[in-house]
Write a protein that holds these residues in place. Structure first.
Motif, PDB file in Angstrom:
ATOM      1  N   ALA A  79       0.816  -1.215   0.000  1.00 31.46           N
ATOM      2  CA  ALA A  79       0.000   0.000   0.000  1.00 31.46           C
ATOM      3  C   ALA A  79       0.853   1.270   0.000  1.00 31.46           C
ATOM      4  O   ALA A  79       0.534   2.230  -0.707  1.00 31.46           O
ATOM      5  CB  ALA A  79      -0.929   0.000   1.212  1.00 31.46           C
ATOM      6  N   ILE A  81       2.226   2.183  -3.278  1.00 35.07           N
ATOM      7  CA  ILE A  81       1.178   2.381  -4.277  1.00 35.07           C
ATOM      8  C   ILE A  81       0.348   3.640  -4.022  1.00 35.07           C
ATOM      9  O   ILE A  81       0.002   4.359  -4.959  1.00 35.07           O
ATOM     10  CB  ILE A  81       0.301   1.113  -4.375  1.00 35.07           C
ATOM     11  N   ASN A  82       0.012   3.937  -2.758  1.00 34.47           N
ATOM     12  CA  ASN A  82      -0.736   5.187  -2.525  1.00 34.47           C
ATOM     13  C   ASN A  82      -0.223   6.004  -1.332  1.00 34.47           C
ATOM     14  O   ASN A  82      -0.906   6.917  -0.884  1.00 34.47           O
ATOM     15  CB  ASN A  82      -2.247   4.917  -2.404  1.00 34.47           C
ATOM     16  N   GLY A  83       0.964   5.700  -0.873  1.00 39.15           N
ATOM     17  CA  GLY A  83       1.522   6.452   0.252  1.00 39.15           C
ATOM     18  C   GLY A  83       1.305   5.742   1.572  1.00 39.15           C
ATOM     19  O   GLY A  83       2.141   5.826   2.469  1.00 39.15           O
ATOM     20  N   GLY A  84       0.160   5.069   1.687  1.00 38.92           N
ATOM     21  CA  GLY A  84      -0.122   4.240   2.857  1.00 38.92           C
ATOM     22  C   GLY A  84      -0.076   4.992   4.172  1.00 38.92           C
ATOM     23  O   GLY A  84      -0.372   6.185   4.243  1.00 38.92           O
ATOM     24  N   ALA A 132       1.680   8.383   4.654  1.00 37.97           N
ATOM     25  CA  ALA A 132       0.997   9.502   4.004  1.00 37.97           C
ATOM     26  C   ALA A 132      -0.138  10.067   4.853  1.00 37.97           C
ATOM     27  O   ALA A 132      -0.744  11.073   4.484  1.00 37.97           O
ATOM     28  CB  ALA A 132       0.466   9.079   2.626  1.00 37.97           C
ATOM     29  N   VAL A 167       4.300  12.815   1.704  1.00 34.96           N
ATOM     30  CA  VAL A 167       4.718  11.465   1.322  1.00 34.96           C
ATOM     31  C   VAL A 167       4.015  11.121   0.003  1.00 34.96           C
ATOM     32  O   VAL A 167       2.816  11.371  -0.135  1.00 34.96           O
ATOM     33  CB  VAL A 167       4.323  10.449   2.413  1.00 34.96           C
ATOM     34  N   HIS A 168       4.769  10.581  -0.942  1.00 36.98           N
ATOM     35  CA  HIS A 168       4.191  10.280  -2.258  1.00 36.98           C
ATOM     36  C   HIS A 168       4.327   8.804  -2.603  1.00 36.98           C
ATOM     37  O   HIS A 168       5.323   8.172  -2.255  1.00 36.98           O
ATOM     38  CB  HIS A 168       4.910  11.090  -3.346  1.00 36.98           C
ATOM     39  N   PRO A 169       3.324   8.280  -3.322  1.00 30.45           N
ATOM     40  CA  PRO A 169       3.517   6.946  -3.904  1.00 30.45           C
ATOM     41  C   PRO A 169       4.631   7.005  -4.942  1.00 30.45           C
ATOM     42  O   PRO A 169       4.885   8.065  -5.513  1.00 30.45           O
ATOM     43  CB  PRO A 169       2.178   6.649  -4.582  1.00 30.45           C
ATOM     44  N   HIS A 199       4.921   5.891  -7.945  1.00 31.62           N
ATOM     45  CA  HIS A 199       4.631   6.149  -9.364  1.00 31.62           C
ATOM     46  C   HIS A 199       4.487   7.638  -9.652  1.00 31.62           C
ATOM     47  O   HIS A 199       4.410   8.045 -10.799  1.00 31.62           O
ATOM     48  CB  HIS A 199       3.388   5.368  -9.827  1.00 31.62           C
ATOM     49  N   GLU A 200       4.443   8.463  -8.596  1.00 29.90           N
ATOM     50  CA  GLU A 200       4.427   9.912  -8.819  1.00 29.90           C
ATOM     51  C   GLU A 200       5.837  10.440  -9.078  1.00 29.90           C
ATOM     52  O   GLU A 200       6.008  11.599  -9.439  1.00 29.90           O
ATOM     53  CB  GLU A 200       3.796  10.635  -7.612  1.00 29.90           C
ATOM     54  N   PRO A 206      -0.688  -4.785  -4.845  1.00 30.18           N
ATOM     55  CA  PRO A 206      -1.289  -4.105  -3.700  1.00 30.18           C
ATOM     56  C   PRO A 206      -1.434  -5.032  -2.495  1.00 30.18           C
ATOM     57  O   PRO A 206      -1.371  -6.254  -2.626  1.00 30.18           O
ATOM     58  CB  PRO A 206      -2.658  -3.667  -4.231  1.00 30.18           C
ATOM     59  N   PHE A 240      -7.395   4.850   2.422  1.00 33.71           N
ATOM     60  CA  PHE A 240      -6.308   4.025   2.946  1.00 33.71           C
ATOM     61  C   PHE A 240      -6.915   2.752   3.520  1.00 33.71           C
ATOM     62  O   PHE A 240      -7.208   2.661   4.711  1.00 33.71           O
ATOM     63  CB  PHE A 240      -5.510   4.808   3.989  1.00 33.71           C
ATOM     64  N   PRO A 283      -5.923  -0.210   4.485  1.00 24.14           N
ATOM     65  CA  PRO A 283      -5.433  -0.950   5.653  1.00 24.14           C
ATOM     66  C   PRO A 283      -5.914  -0.370   6.979  1.00 24.14           C
ATOM     67  O   PRO A 283      -5.990  -1.083   7.965  1.00 24.14           O
ATOM     68  CB  PRO A 283      -3.908  -0.839   5.542  1.00 24.14           C
ATOM     69  N   MET A 318      -4.941  -2.203 -10.164  1.00 23.97           N
ATOM     70  CA  MET A 318      -3.704  -2.528  -9.454  1.00 23.97           C
ATOM     71  C   MET A 318      -3.048  -1.305  -8.836  1.00 23.97           C
ATOM     72  O   MET A 318      -2.195  -1.432  -7.962  1.00 23.97           O
ATOM     73  CB  MET A 318      -2.713  -3.211 -10.405  1.00 23.97           C
ATOM     74  N   SER A 319      -3.392  -0.110  -9.318  1.00 21.87           N
ATOM     75  CA  SER A 319      -2.809   1.102  -8.735  1.00 21.87           C
ATOM     76  C   SER A 319      -3.775   2.251  -8.971  1.00 21.87           C
ATOM     77  O   SER A 319      -4.629   2.174  -9.850  1.00 21.87           O
ATOM     78  CB  SER A 319      -1.471   1.434  -9.391  1.00 21.87           C
ATOM     79  N   PRO A 320      -3.613   3.355  -8.219  1.00 24.73           N
ATOM     80  CA  PRO A 320      -4.499   4.502  -8.470  1.00 24.73           C
ATOM     81  C   PRO A 320      -4.092   5.299  -9.713  1.00 24.73           C
ATOM     82  O   PRO A 320      -4.820   6.205 -10.113  1.00 24.73           O
ATOM     83  CB  PRO A 320      -4.369   5.336  -7.195  1.00 24.73           C
ATOM     84  N   HIS A 321      -2.953   5.004 -10.286  1.00 22.59           N
ATOM     85  CA  HIS A 321      -2.480   5.580 -11.544  1.00 22.59           C
ATOM     86  C   HIS A 321      -2.247   7.099 -11.490  1.00 22.59           C
ATOM     87  O   HIS A 321      -1.189   7.576 -11.869  1.00 22.59           O
ATOM     88  CB  HIS A 321      -3.434   5.262 -12.696  1.00 22.59           C
ATOM     89  N   PHE A 322      -3.241   7.859 -11.031  1.00 22.94           N
ATOM     90  CA  PHE A 322      -3.118   9.320 -11.027  1.00 22.94           C
ATOM     91  C   PHE A 322      -2.391   9.785  -9.761  1.00 22.94           C
ATOM     92  O   PHE A 322      -2.169   9.013  -8.831  1.00 22.94           O
ATOM     93  CB  PHE A 322      -4.506   9.962 -11.101  1.00 22.94           C
ATOM     94  N   ASP A 323      -2.041  11.067  -9.739  1.00 20.18           N
ATOM     95  CA  ASP A 323      -1.438  11.637  -8.532  1.00 20.18           C
ATOM     96  C   ASP A 323      -2.512  11.776  -7.454  1.00 20.18           C
ATOM     97  O   ASP A 323      -3.632  12.207  -7.730  1.00 20.18           O
ATOM     98  CB  ASP A 323      -0.841  13.021  -8.834  1.00 20.18           C
ATOM     99  N   GLN A 324      -2.134  11.441  -6.224  1.00 19.06           N
ATOM    100  CA  GLN A 324      -3.067  11.546  -5.103  1.00 19.06           C
ATOM    101  C   GLN A 324      -3.354  13.014  -4.796  1.00 19.06           C
ATOM    102  O   GLN A 324      -2.448  13.837  -4.811  1.00 19.06           O
ATOM    103  CB  GLN A 324      -2.444  10.903  -3.849  1.00 19.06           C
ATOM    104  N   PHE A 374      -4.660  13.842  -1.773  1.00 20.19           N
ATOM    105  CA  PHE A 374      -4.494  13.948  -0.313  1.00 20.19           C
ATOM    106  C   PHE A 374      -5.299  15.112   0.254  1.00 20.19           C
ATOM    107  O   PHE A 374      -4.742  16.006   0.900  1.00 20.19           O
ATOM    108  CB  PHE A 374      -3.009  14.095   0.057  1.00 20.19           C
TER     109      PHE A 374
END
Lengths: 191, 239
Positions: free
Chosen positions: A97, A100-103, A106, A145-147, A149-150, A159, B99, B101, B121-127, B129
């Motif tokens: 996680a 992939i999204n900062g988890g 983040a 905090v960044h994932p 892929h950014e 994931p 999030f 988890p 499998m991923s969010p692909h775009f920039d978050q 937040f």
């Protein structure tokens, strides 16, 4: 007629794929889960050898076939390591996680970094004369905090928090067999 | 034309329907799954999430608002449409703070289960937040707007079933958000109650009952056991 005696040519010796792994802003839980492939690790070692990884303690990543990154990017050192992996690895995999999204790391993103440092090193109960560490050897934290892929191009994602050993095994064996990795129901998890 | 024998095809399967039924209603009645988030068969369609988009006679349309017509040819489970649905999901994921988890709804969440179904499998775009509030003022329920996808099911349930109008959508575009009907803006200052329909309909982890979050452990929840497509309309285990 005499047939000249021939030795068996070594046709099945393929060079092993090189795999590097690292944890950035992660908890090493994904690496622990990777070890949950248990005795399949021996099968894996027939096919791959490890470059930089907590398993080898090699400090820098050389040219590799597969790089596996756990954790997001929370400080300047993470960015350098991530770029080193991307520059050296043909295939880059984000695992877990945080990558992939900062988890969890983040979760600080909606707070100004100064407030976070203040809370941890000054304000918290029991801290006397606390100061914010400023040793030049310490990597500077990023404001968010960044994932991963950014920051760099990522080829595949596994994931989970953490992904199961079975999910990691599935992706690795798919890749090693030249298949497009696919996790079905039960293996794809975000929690 | 015999009104009792009207049918359309969904990915080649013949689906019967009655006058006035939408494509997704007829598909669900026939046990077929079309991905959806803001649609719930108990409520008037909202047509906002667009996850249920299909091609009906070649035209792209939301299957929750499009009436079925005799002889219609509907495509749903195609690579092209699923690729578009996955992008919609990815945009929903990066727009909020999802999030999994650390979310009590994980495993019972329709957003998450739909993303599993569509192999996100991923969010692909920039978050983004975004900075969104958590309202813990109600004695029995949390309201965690970090996970809101603006499906408006709580708005519809509170207005149309409970007759309370506790929730509404406010703002425009990216500023859209759920508000509660109290001077203070706090859920605890409304007449919202645990037996309200609005307390049961949230497809994600926004409206959460307190003190039961992990009574069913992660890994043993509705969509851990079977994928969301296995039940045309998911019945989520009581927390």
């Amino acid at each position: 007629m005499n047939v000249p005696e021939m030795t068996e040519p070594e046709i099945n010796v393929k060079p092993k794929l090189r795999v590097a792994t690292t944890s950035l802003a992660g908890c090493f839980g994904c690496h622990m889960s990777f070890l949950d492939i248990d005795e399949r690790l021996f099968d894996l070692l027939e096919l791959v050898e490890f470059d930089r990884s907590p398993l080898t303690d090699i400090k820098h990543c050389g040219p590799c076939d597969i790089g596996i990154i756990e954790g997001g990017v929370c400080n300047a050192e993470n960015v350098h390591v991530l770029r080193e992996f991307r520059a050296n690895c043909k295939i880059l995999i984000a695992i877990g996680a945080c990558a992939i999204n900062g988890g969890l790391p983040a979760q600080r993103n909606h707070l100004p970094l100064s407030i976070v440092l203040e809370e941890v090193y000054h304000a918290q109960h029991g801290l006397v004369d606390g100061f914010i560490p400023n040793d030049p050897e310490l990597p500077l934290p990023l404001d968010k905090v960044h994932p991963i892929h950014e920051v760099v191009q990522v080829d595949y994602f596994i994931p989970g928090c953490p992904p199961s050993g079975d999910a990691i095994w599935k992706v690795l064996t798919d890749l090693l067999a030249g298949r497009e990795p696919e996790l079905g129901h039960g293996l794809i998890h975000y929690d | 034309m015999n009104p009792d024998k009207q049918t359309f095809t969904l990915d080649g399967k013949t689906i019967p329907f009655c006058n006035g039924q939408t494509i997704i209603q007829a598909a669900m009645d026939a046990g077929e799954y079309i991905p959806h988030l803001c649609f719930n068969p108990e409520f008037k369609p909202h047509g906002s999430c667009k996850l249920c988009t299909v091609k009906a006679d070649g035209r792209t349309t939301a299957s929750c608002t499009q009436f079925a017509q005799d002889g219609m040819v509907v495509e749903s489970n195609t690579k092209e449409i699923n690729d578009e649905r996955r992008v919609l999901l990815q945009m929903l994921f990066v727009e909020g703070n999802h999030f999994c988890p650390s979310c009590e709804k994980s495993g019972n969440c329709q957003l998450q289960a739909t993303a599993y179904e569509l192999n996100m499998m991923s969010p692909h775009f920039d978050q983004f937040f975004p900075d969104r509030p958590l309202d813990a003022s109600h004695p029995e329920y949390f309201l965690d707007l970090n996970r809101c996808i603006l499906c408006s099911l709580c708005v519809r349930a509170s207005r149309d079933v409970d007759g309370k109008n506790v929730f509404a959508l406010s703002g425009r575009g990216i500023k859209s958000h759920v508000i509660v009907n109290a001077q203070s803006g706090q859920l605890g200052d409304t007449d919202f109650a645990g037996d309200d329909k609005a307390a049961q309909v949230c497809p994600v982890g926004v409206i959460l009952k307190k003190r039961v979050g992990f009574s069913v452990p992660i890994g043993k929840r509705s969509f851990d056991e079977q994928p969301i497509s296995a039940t045309p309309h998911p019945v989520v285990k009581e927390a």
